[in-house]
Write an enzyme that holds these catalytic residues in place. Structure first.
Site, PDB file in Angstrom:
ATOM      1  CB  VAL A  84     -44.562  49.849  30.067  1.00  0.00           C
ATOM      2  CG1 VAL A  84     -44.765  51.142  30.834  1.00  0.00           C
ATOM      3  CG2 VAL A  84     -44.075  50.135  28.646  1.00  0.00           C
ATOM      4  CE  LYS A  85     -47.681  41.643  29.253  1.00  0.00           C
ATOM      5  NZ  LYS A  85     -47.684  41.147  27.933  1.00  0.00           N
ATOM      6  CD  GLU A  88     -33.430  33.863  32.817  1.00  0.00           C
ATOM      7  OE1 GLU A  88     -32.828  34.940  32.932  1.00  0.00           O
ATOM      8  OE2 GLU A  88     -34.680  33.801  32.761  1.00  0.00           O
ATOM      9  CE1 TYR A  89     -36.576  31.752  28.727  1.00  0.00           C
ATOM     10  CE2 TYR A  89     -37.625  29.939  27.563  1.00  0.00           C
ATOM     11  CZ  TYR A  89     -37.676  31.220  28.081  1.00  0.00           C
ATOM     12  OH  TYR A  89     -38.820  31.962  27.933  1.00  0.00           O
ATOM     13  CB  SER A 103     -30.499  40.573  33.601  1.00  0.00           C
ATOM     14  OG  SER A 103     -30.666  39.343  34.274  1.00  0.00           O
ATOM     15  CE  LYS A 163     -43.575  37.222  32.274  1.00  0.00           C
ATOM     16  NZ  LYS A 163     -42.377  36.846  33.053  1.00  0.00           N
ATOM     17  CE  LYS A 179     -32.592  40.484  30.694  1.00  0.00           C
ATOM     18  NZ  LYS A 179     -33.810  39.772  30.643  1.00  0.00           N
ATOM     19  CG  HIS A 195     -29.121  37.343  30.279  1.00  0.00           C
ATOM     20  ND1 HIS A 195     -30.361  37.041  30.811  1.00  0.00           N
ATOM     21  CD2 HIS A 195     -28.293  37.454  31.343  1.00  0.00           C
ATOM     22  CE1 HIS A 195     -30.281  36.969  32.125  1.00  0.00           C
ATOM     23  NE2 HIS A 195     -29.034  37.218  32.476  1.00  0.00           N
ATOM     24  CG  ASN A 196     -33.976  36.601  29.193  1.00  0.00           C
ATOM     25  OD1 ASN A 196     -33.065  37.162  29.792  1.00  0.00           O
ATOM     26  ND2 ASN A 196     -35.231  36.936  29.368  1.00  0.00           N
ATOM     27  N   GLY A 234     -39.797  49.073  37.913  1.00  0.00           N
ATOM     28  CA  GLY A 234     -39.737  50.532  37.866  1.00  0.00           C
ATOM     29  C   GLY A 234     -39.557  51.120  39.259  1.00  0.00           C
ATOM     30  CG  HIS A 260     -32.541  21.297  -3.440  1.00  0.00           C
ATOM     31  ND1 HIS A 260     -33.226  22.450  -3.732  1.00  0.00           N
ATOM     32  CD2 HIS A 260     -33.471  20.407  -3.016  1.00  0.00           C
ATOM     33  CE1 HIS A 260     -34.524  22.275  -3.471  1.00  0.00           C
ATOM     34  NE2 HIS A 260     -34.691  21.028  -3.047  1.00  0.00           N
ATOM     35  CG  ASN A 297     -48.044  53.250  36.819  1.00  0.00           C
ATOM     36  OD1 ASN A 297     -47.097  52.505  36.631  1.00  0.00           O
ATOM     37  ND2 ASN A 297     -49.299  52.883  36.604  1.00  0.00           N
TER      38      ASN A 297
HETATM   39  C1  6PG Z   1     -33.864  38.566  34.080  1.00  0.00           C
HETATM   40  C2  6PG Z   1     -34.928  37.577  33.684  1.00  0.00           C
HETATM   41  C3  6PG Z   1     -36.226  38.261  33.459  1.00  0.00           C
HETATM   42  C4  6PG Z   1     -37.421  37.325  33.375  1.00  0.00           C
HETATM   43  C5  6PG Z   1     -37.515  36.633  32.058  1.00  0.00           C
HETATM   44  C6  6PG Z   1     -37.854  35.189  32.101  1.00  0.00           C
HETATM   45  O1  6PG Z   1     -32.879  38.601  33.361  1.00  0.00           O
HETATM   46  O2  6PG Z   1     -34.040  39.256  35.074  1.00  0.00           O
HETATM   47  O3  6PG Z   1     -34.550  36.904  32.532  1.00  0.00           O
HETATM   48  O4  6PG Z   1     -36.077  39.080  32.343  1.00  0.00           O
HETATM   49  O5  6PG Z   1     -37.483  36.494  34.459  1.00  0.00           O
HETATM   50  O6  6PG Z   1     -38.498  37.348  31.380  1.00  0.00           O
HETATM   51  O7  6PG Z   1     -38.989  34.954  31.414  1.00  0.00           O
HETATM   52  P1  6PG Z   1     -39.715  33.609  31.073  1.00  0.00           P
HETATM   53  O8  6PG Z   1     -39.054  32.472  31.767  1.00  0.00           O
HETATM   54  O9  6PG Z   1     -41.094  33.849  31.585  1.00  0.00           O
HETATM   55  O10 6PG Z   1     -39.673  33.528  29.598  1.00  0.00           O
END
Ligand code: 6PG
Length: 471
Positions: free
Chosen positions: A77-78, A193-194, A131, A263, A186, A189-190, A13, A453, A31
């Site tokens: 916020v969360k 990312e993983y 992101s 997360k 998004k 996207h994550n 933020g 089935h 806040n």
């Molecule tokens: C981003 C990240 C960001 C955060 C993720 C990762 O795009 O900026 O993805 O959103 O780092 O929440 O989360 P975890 O690895 O803890 O699941």
């Protein structure tokens, strides 16, 4: 009167407020204060450059009143129930056509629920995936807005101004689609990312355990793989983090417990892939790899219990020569897993997502920014959002050129007892995709035997058969 209000002064933020202000916008920040945290707003205001037009508020009503007509409130916020409680507090202070934007990592189904709830109150709602972490928020994030299109019309130029720009100067902020489409993208996207993070980790492990390379050599390799076709943010940070030393000149990486957390956005991607019947094996295996790493105490015990049998010789030269093409192909398939999930779920939900826009948004600012996206842009253009990307001839060419390298990496890693969950799932996925005959016929006959089935038969379109009609 200020252009936009930001509720939530966590690091994201704060940095978004500074980013907006640096582009000439006037900002109100607020806040909520808990016991013992009453200085959050004033501490932030103390850091703000005097040239910037930012006003801090500790009263919600003054915060809302400070905004221009057709008020825009960005909530940082969360994700989850905290956001719902913020919405409950702010809604009575807003009027018709005011806009609430959720910039957190919300579940796309929650975004849809909030959108419907707020449209009953004539408040426009946008779920915007953001992101790039704290640095992205400050210097230019990748932004994935979805929800109310009429609200997007009003905020698009502001959002494009603060977003990252690709190497040709184009903003990495495009309209994604209605409902929770922005947050869905998004989430995916994550998921990608993983997968890419786990691929990098597995290739690090192969170099460390199988090739006995030191941190400097591995770091150099990731640096050298920053080629025109593959240059990416995650290689850049990995290369630097591998050789980061503490005050005593020890590598910090080597002191970190090998137990990764999450997360939930990777898990949500996998849930969506199961909900929409779209396989994303590289992403699923990346989530599994994090879970397995969490079995830390079991792993320590099992290391004593399970012994490794005699193995054939590892071909180290072959492994070293296969690293680049292997990692390229696995990363390419991580993106394809995610893009196919978006394409199919968009069709099923009538979101009309243009995959070309997704590529544009991911080219800079985000964690998965990579030059591989310039190649994928051509692939997506060919497929016209309607055909599976796996069928594209450019993808076939890459598979044919690099598949044997990926396979050699995986075979040698398995022979040496180095776990390669995502790399091996990439090989199995490619093998499955090109299989003329999978053993699914056996699954079908078993299902019919114990559960009636039914099964289809070769060359008999769609008709369902049962064993009792055949024997
Ligand atoms: C981003 C990240 C960001 C955060 C993720 C990762 O795009 O900026 O993805 O959103 O780092 O929440 O989360 P975890 O690895 O803890 O699941």
């Amino acid at each position: 009167m200020n252009d936009i209000g930001i509720w939530g002064l966590g690091v994201m933020g704060q940095n978004l407020a500074l980013n907006f202000a640096s582009k000439g916008y006037s900002i109100s920040v607020y806040n909520r204060t808990e016991d013992g945290e009453d200085n959050i707003v004033s501490d932030f205001m103390d850091k703000v450059d005097s040239d910037y037009s930012i006003e801090g508020f500790t009263s919600i009503s003054e915060f809302v009143s400070s905004l221009k007509k057709d008020k825009i409130v960005l909530i940082m916020v969360k994700a989850g129930t905290i956001l719902d409680s913020v919405i409950e507090v702010i809604v009575p202070l807003l009027s018709k056509n005011d806009i609430i934007i959720d910039g957190g990592n919300s579940d796309y189904m929650d975004t849809l629920r909030r959108l419907e709830y707020l449209s009953e109150k004539d408040i426009d709602y946008i779920g915007c995936g953001i992101s790039g972490g704290s640095e992205g928020a400050l210097k230019g994030p990748s932004m994935m807005p979805g929800g109310s299109f009429q609200a997007w019309d009003k905020i698009s130029s502001m959002f494009r101004d603060i977003s990252a720009k690709d190497k040709y100067g184009n903003p990495c902020c495009e309209w994604i689609g209605k409902d929770g489409a922005g947050h869905f993208v998004k989430t995916v996207h994550n998921g990608i990312e993983y997968a890419v993070m786990q691929i990098i980790a597995e290739v690090y492990d192969i170099q460390k355990k199988l090739l006995c390379f030191d941190n400097v050599t591995i770091s150099d390799n990731f640096k050298n793989w920053q080629t025109d076709e593959l240059k990416n943010y995650l290689f850049e940070i990995t290369s630097n983090l591998l050789i980061l030393k503490d005050k005593d000149s020890n590598y910090i990486l080597d002191s970190i417990l090998d137990k990764s957390s999450q997360k939930g956005t990777g898990k949500n991607t996998v849930i969506a892939s199961f909900d929409y019947n779209i396989p994303t094996p590289l992403i699923s295996e990346a989530v599994n790899a994090r879970l397995i790493s969490g079995f830390y105490s079991n792993r320590t015990q099992l290391n004593q219990f399970y012994k490794m049998g005699k193995i054939s010789e590892i071909n180290k030269k072959e492994v070293e020569e296969s690293l680049y093409d292997g990692i390229y192909l696995a990363i390419l398939f991580s993106y394809l897993n995610g893009l196919e999930l978006i394409r199919e779920s968009s069709l099923k939900n009538n979101w009309n997502i243009d995959l070309g826009n997704i590529i544009k948004v991911w080219k800079a600012g985000c964690i998965i920014q990579s030059d591989i996206l310039y190649f994928l842009e051509d692939v997506v253009l060919d497929s016209n959002n309607s055909e599976s990307l796996y069928l594209n001839q450019k993808i076939a060419k890459e598979v044919n050129a690099r598949e044997s390298s990926l396979r050699k990496l995986v075979v040698n890693a398995i022979l040496s007892g180095t776990p390669v969950s995502v790399l091996s799932s990439a090989v199995s996925f490619i093998d499955s995709l090109k299989s003329l005959q999978l053993p699914a016929n056996l699954i079908q006959i078993q299902r019919d035997f114990f559960g009636y089935h039914g099964y289809e038969k070769i060359n008999r379109d769609g008709q369902i058969y049962h064993l009792d009609g055949e024997v």
